[in-house]
Design an enzyme around this catalytic site. Structure first.
Site, PDB file in Angstrom:
ATOM      1  N   GLY A 119       0.816  -1.214   0.000  1.00 47.23           N
ATOM      2  CA  GLY A 119       0.000   0.000   0.000  1.00 47.23           C
ATOM      3  C   GLY A 119       0.844   1.257   0.000  1.00 47.23           C
TER       4      GLY A 119
ATOM      5  N   CYS B 205       2.508   0.950  14.073  1.00 49.24           N
ATOM      6  CA  CYS B 205       1.090   0.987  14.459  1.00 49.24           C
ATOM      7  C   CYS B 205       0.955   0.615  15.934  1.00 49.24           C
ATOM      8  CB  CYS B 205       0.262   0.053  13.582  1.00 49.24           C
ATOM      9  SG  CYS B 205       0.841  -1.656  13.562  1.00 49.24           S
TER      10      CYS B 205
END
Length: 574
Positions: free
Chosen positions: A361, A481
């Site tokens: 991505g 994250c």
């Protein structure tokens, strides 16, 4: 004179009635408004109306007779109980106490109920609505008038008792919550027991009360209770309510102020909105949004900080199987994944490295910003995940990408001289608990230690693979994250201590500043340039972004000498 014409009688038209001129003028007609009607005239009742009225009177009489009979039966039953005489009503076994034969409905007496012949001269009234309503009322009255069995009466009583008990329990629960002013500490046995679902409301009330006491501990605390006892109780209740383990709950309590703990935990119970990124190599965001709207997708622009993001509220078609997706017009990607690439700010004709690229991505976003120029190296240590990078780069139309399968901890031994590098390091996932709820229970201190050791090695290798003399670049972006300081600020501090790098501004417009001091440990003052993102504040996955710039070793020695000179000057001034 000519001859007379002979014609058949069938063909000759017979003259009927007077001629056109002989027609008389009809009687004059007036509108209804001008015609005066006598109010004294009574409306004529049709024969059907008379029949319905007669039936109503008969049914009222029947109801009165049934009521009288029921009263007589109750009196006879009482007399029989006093005299101890058993009356057998159709059943001879033990079931006669609760079974009774159903009474036959008495038919209407035919005396005086003969229908009168209908007058042909009287017009019929179409009163269908009145007839239906009267029939429904009659049926309801008949059902209410029917005597109920004993078992039906008992079941009705049971339902009433259950309803009353439920209402009392709810009222008691509300009164207990309202009247409970002081926090009740559970005993040791109550702590070890599992909390049932019925007590979750009381548990949440106690959590809020404990937080309220801790916010004003001096005035609201109990005399014999310490602050540690309140914090332990809060931690135990939060673990029971949200199903976290003690280790992770300790980290969350240390990280957030008391007012934000519940907001953060509640935000982790809700999924983030589905977002997609427009592939600017093939289409524009406006055209893509219009195409998806035509397919039944409810879509809107994501936010002001991005020009390529779209948020999807609901869709009539699967988002990952539309013709636009298969042709590479967009990529399904979380909104927080846009931020590291925006901080990296890749330029055309540069050499850029994506250290941990799978599933591709961020790599495809970098390639679209480079406009398919320069060289983009996408690396991942997992061979199966590297195949996803190949598929996405082909689908989105990238032609400047090289996919490698190397260990990132030793990547600088194989390649180097890059202008920019992105390190989206593998982490504990404490920022994406909404996607993976298993993180609540499966993470412990060993997992965190294993993560930050690998993250340090990846970041140091990324710094080594950067060309410090690059004119346009020399930047490294580190992102995770995770929300834990061990995986974020501590890793950046380790890189600052061991490599010639410095912190620079990320260029992101929003986000919470990084920690410069945390629980007694102090970090670099420029750690405020880092950015933190939380689900309860930004409606994004928990994320951390930091941007470093590499300088030459000579520049590093110069800066160190300058800092030492400043310190000596301050000492001499004092």
């Amino acid at each position: 004179m000519g001859r007379r014409k002979i014609t058949d009688e069938k063909t000759v038209k017979q003259i009927r009635g007077p001629g056109r001129k002989a027609k008389k003028q009809g009687e004059p007609t007036f509108p209804k408004e001008l015609i005066q009607t006598d109010s004294t005239e009574k409306k004529k009742v049709s024969s059907r109306g008379k029949q319905r009225a007669r039936k109503r009177l008969q049914k009222e009489e029947l109801k009165q007779t049934i009521k009288k009979k029921t009263k007589l039966k109750t009196t006879t039953k009482r007399q029989s109980d006093d005299d101890e005489e058993e009356q057998i009503n159709g059943y001879t076994d033990e079931n006669q106490q609760w079974l009774k034969p159903k009474k036959k409905k008495e038919l209407f007496d035919n005396n005086g109920t003969e229908e009168e012949p209908m007058d042909d001269d009287v017009p019929l009234n179409d009163e269908f609505n009145q007839m239906e309503s009267t029939s429904e009322e009659e049926e309801d009255d008949e059902e209410n008038d029917e005597p109920k069995l004993d078992i039906e009466k008992q079941s009705k009583k049971l339902r009433e008792k259950q309803r009353q008990v439920k209402e009392r329990s709810e009222q008691e629960l509300l009164t207990n919550i309202q009247q409970q002013e002081k926090v009740q500490f559970p005993s040791g046995q109550e702590i070890t027991k599992e909390v049932p679902q019925a007590d979750l409301q009381l548990l949440m009330h106690r959590i809020r009360e404990v937080i309220n006491v801790l916010n004003d501990f001096k005035n609201k605390r109990e005399i014999n209770r310490s602050r540690k006892e309140y914090i332990d109780l809060l931690k135990q209740d939060l673990c029971n309510y949200y199903s976290y383990n003690d280790f992770l709950m300790n980290k969350i309590i240390e990280l957030f102020p008391l007012a934000e703990i519940i907001d953060f935990l509640e935000a982790n119970e809700v999924q983030r909105p589905v977002t997609i990124r427009t592939n600017t190599l093939k289409t524009r965001r406006r055209d893509l949004a219009q195409a998806l709207i035509n397919r039944g997708v409810n879509v809107d622009p994501l936010d002001k900080w991005t020009k390529v993001g779209l948020v999807i509220y609901n869709s009539q078609v699967p988002i990952g199987a539309t013709p636009e997706y298969l042709s590479g017009h967009y990529m399904i990607q979380g909104a927080s994944s846009f931020l590291p690439v925006m901080a990296l700010a890749p330029q055309p004709n540069e050499r850029i490295l994506d250290m941990c690229a799978a599933p591709g991505g961020k790599t495809t976003y970098i390639g679209s910003l480079m406009r398919n120029s320069g060289i983009l190296v996408a690396n991942d240590a997992n061979k199966d995940r590297a195949k996803a990078i190949i598929g996405n780069t082909h689908r989105l139309g990238l032609t400047n990408t090289i996919v490698t399968n190397l260990d990132g901890r030793h990547f600088s031994e194989h390649m180097g001289g890059f202008d920019r590098c992105l390190v989206d390091a593998p982490c504990s996932g404490t920022g994406v608990i909404a996607k993976d709820p298993a993180v609540k229970n499966c993470k412990d201190e060993k997992d965190i230690q294993r993560c930050f050791t690998a993250q340090r090695q990846l970041l140091l290798n990324a710094i080594d693979s950067i060309n410090e003399s690059s004119i346009t670049g020399g930047y490294i972006v580190y992102s995770t994250c995770s929300i834990l300081t061990e995986e974020n600020e501590a890793v950046i501090q380790y890189a600052l201590n061991n490599r010639p790098v410095k912190l620079v501004e990320t260029g992101l417009e929003f986000g919470v500043e990084g920690f410069t001091n945390f629980k007694g440990t102090s970090f670099h003052p420029l750690m405020k340039y880092c950015r933190r993102y939380y689900p309860h504040l930004h409606n994004l996955d928990g994320f951390f972004v930091a941007k470093l710039k590499k300088y030459s070793i000579k520049q590093g020695h110069k800066k160190e000498s300058e800092t030492t000179q400043k310190k000596t000057d301050q000492i001499t001034d004092d």
